[in-house]
Design an enzyme around this catalytic site. Structure first.
Site, short mmCIF file in Angstrom:
data_model
loop_
_atom_site.label_atom_id
_atom_site.label_comp_id
_atom_site.label_asym_id
_atom_site.label_seq_id
_atom_site.Cartn_x
_atom_site.Cartn_y
_atom_site.Cartn_z
N CYS A 147 55.91 76.11 49.03
CA CYS A 147 56.39 77.21 49.65
C CYS A 147 55.63 77.99 50.74
O CYS A 147 54.57 77.82 50.93
CB CYS A 147 56.75 78.26 48.51
SG CYS A 147 57.57 77.60 47.08
N GLY A 177 59.73 75.90 53.38
CA GLY A 177 60.81 76.14 52.27
C GLY A 177 62.09 76.33 52.68
O GLY A 177 62.33 77.53 53.20
N ASN A 212 52.64 80.20 46.44
CA ASN A 212 52.84 78.82 46.75
C ASN A 212 51.93 77.99 46.19
O ASN A 212 50.55 78.44 46.04
CB ASN A 212 52.50 78.94 48.35
CG ASN A 212 52.23 77.52 48.87
OD1 ASN A 212 51.45 77.42 49.72
ND2 ASN A 212 52.90 76.68 48.52
N GLY A 213 52.36 76.92 45.43
CA GLY A 213 51.15 76.14 44.71
C GLY A 213 51.94 75.99 43.33
O GLY A 213 53.35 76.08 43.12
N TYR A 267 51.07 66.49 57.23
CA TYR A 267 52.42 66.50 57.04
C TYR A 267 53.13 68.00 57.04
O TYR A 267 53.83 68.46 57.74
CB TYR A 267 53.29 65.74 55.86
CG TYR A 267 54.75 66.06 55.81
CD1 TYR A 267 55.78 65.65 56.51
CD2 TYR A 267 55.31 66.98 54.78
CE1 TYR A 267 56.94 65.76 56.53
CE2 TYR A 267 56.42 67.25 54.51
CZ TYR A 267 57.50 66.65 55.60
OH TYR A 267 58.84 67.05 55.64
#
Ligand code: AMP
Length: 479
Positions: A5, A32, A106-107, A249
């Site tokens: 995210c 996201g 995030n994670g 990426y």
């Protein structure tokens, strides 16, 4: 639950944070697309607006106008297969005895169940199966007994895994990065305040200046009046575990992650790809958009080595098609690649082609691509990939598919080449990754390409000496 995210937190002197938060979420949209949310605080109460959809669809003018206050946090959530639902949209917010709490994550924690069970026995009731709610409850509990900094430290001593968080306790906005710094997080300065964001592109969007990365294990507390920030190094760990795939990426090429401009790292990886497995073809072309910076570095190195390679756009992307990963069935995914990419025949017909992408996950894109290029008249199709073969899942926040879906999990490179019907196929070595990133193997998370993880994950090999927190025996961290 995989939560790849984007997070942001902002404190301003005397204007509402809602709009800058909204713009930053736009800048982080690539992190996201499933849901987006903003929580603000005006010194008296908390306001929130969270919904499923893209940032532009989730918020209208009225929504933003109702998000009062100069302090706030925001979140964009990654689409997970079958994981759609408002239950999991963020920021997650709770009100409790000593105030309100908002949390954007995030994670991915790897000991969620242990912490959840312990909190459940203490009477905490959970509304989702997500790890963010577990962090929020643990922090809320600690805040009843400890000041802000100690409470965050106590929570950090109990949770294990990958987390870059923005947190708002009443009107105080904070940022926290896990002790190994798996996901990115940085601090920036605005004319009238400060911002904490997953990527520096969000700071650029606000016309701000990147100050620096939030250090692994560090807590950053913004002053609610936008006048500054304090930092606390709460946990020290010998090695970092930066996710290499952020550079390959995930992150935007115009972001600076771990002090490196992502675009330059990808070009450097492209140069390594040429040095390791260059093939002399008429044309070098990227898979748009993910292969572009790799292909430009590759073609540049090829030409420096005395070849006469044309760098061409041979594939046009229909940018209105969602990521192929959102499609739930293989059949739909295959059709989506065709919808997404269309060849420019004049650059392909009768030419030998090297096509470059950042990664192969399930193999859908490369298989379709080789067929597409041959149908368009390519005489040879050579595939070069800017990452090593992905052989194992990511448990730390990137949706990488399970082992049985990963084309490289149980195949040799030759077998993959046979399957995608390319004339040749080469991946980048792990050494090239460490060299281009300027980091030791021990400071990166390479779990998806080595099957050895820098976090203690049930059923997987641990690549370093790290003990999980012992939930039962650790109630609070030492001061
Ligand atoms: P696949 O078609 O399954 O082999 O996936 C490879 C393609 O998806 C490449 O073009 C990548 O740029 C892209 N990709 C790689 N990892 C991810 C991810 N975690 N989520 C979405 N797309 C990805």
């Amino acid at each position: 639950m995989h939560e790849k995210c984007g997070v942001v937190g902002i404190s301003l002197a005397d204007r509402d944070a809602a709009r800058p938060l909204y713009y930053s979420l736009y800048a982080l949209q690539h992190r996201g697309q499933e849901a987006a949310g903003i929580v603000t605080h005006d010194g008296f109460q908390q306001y929130d607006h969270v919904d499923t959809g893209l940032v532009g669809d989730v918020f209208d003018n009225d929504d933003l106008e109702q998000l009062n206050g100069p302090n706030g946090i925001g979140h964009v959530r990654y689409p997970t297969q079958g994981g759609l639902g408002e239950c999991c949209a963020q920021p997650f917010s709770v009100s409790f005895k000593s105030g309100s709490l908002g949390l954007a994550h995030n994670g991915n924690l790897v000991n969620t169940e242990e912490v959840r069970q312990e909190l459940a026995t203490l009477g905490h009731a959970f509304t989702s199966n997500g790890d963010t709610e577990v962090i929020a409850h643990d922090l809320a509990r600690n805040l009843l007994e400890e000041d802000l900094v100690r409470a965050v430290k106590s929570t950090m001593s109990r949770i294990h895994g990958s987390y870059s968080l923005t947190i708002m306790h009443d009107e105080t906005v904070m940022g926290v990065r896990d002790p190994q710094g798996n996901r990115p997080l940085c601090i920036g300065e605005l004319d009238d305040g400060y911002v904490i964001a997953s990527e520096s592109a969000a700071i650029d969007t606000l016309d701000g200046e990147l100050i620096r990365e939030v250090e692994p294990g560090e807590l950053v507390v913004l002053h609610p009046d936008g006048s500054g920030y304090d930092t606390y190094q709460l946990v020290e760990q010998e090695n970092t575990a930066h996710c290499f795939f952020e550079h390959v990426y995930f992150a935007r090429p115009d972001s600076v992650i771990n002090d490196e401009l992502v675009y330059e790292v990808r070009r450097e990886l492209g140069r390594h790809l040429w040095e390791e497995s260059g093939v002399d073809t008429d044309v070098v072309m990227p898979v748009p958009d993910s292969g572009r910076s790799f292909a430009s570095g590759y073609a540049e190195a090829a030409n420096e080595a005395g070849n006469d390679v044309e760098f061409a756009e041979g594939l046009m992307k229909n940018r209105y098609v969602g990521r192929t990963f959102i499609m739930p069935t293989q059949d739909e995914r295959e059709r989506a690649v065709r919808l997404k990419l269309n060849p420019i025949k004049s650059t392909i017909e009768g030419q030998s082609v090297t096509v470059i992408d950042d990664s192969i996950v399930r193999g859908t894109t490369s298989t379709q691509l080789v067929e597409l290029l041959r149908d368009a008249g390519a005489s040879e199709v050579h595939v070069r990939i800017g990452a090593p073969p992905i052989i194992a899942p990511c448990y730390l926040g990137i949706d990488m598919a399970s082992r049985d879906e990963l084309i490289a999990a149980d195949r040799t490179i030759d077998e993959i080449r046979d399957e995608i019907l390319a004339d040749s196929l080469s991946y980048l070595s792990i050494d090239a990754i460490t060299e281009a990133l300027g980091k030791d193997h021990e400071d990166l998370c390479l779990g998806c390409v080595t099957e050895e993880y820098p976090y203690d994950i049930d059923g997987e090999e641990l690549d370093r000496d790290i003990a999980r927190p012992q939930i039962d025996s650790v109630a609070n961290a030492d001061d």
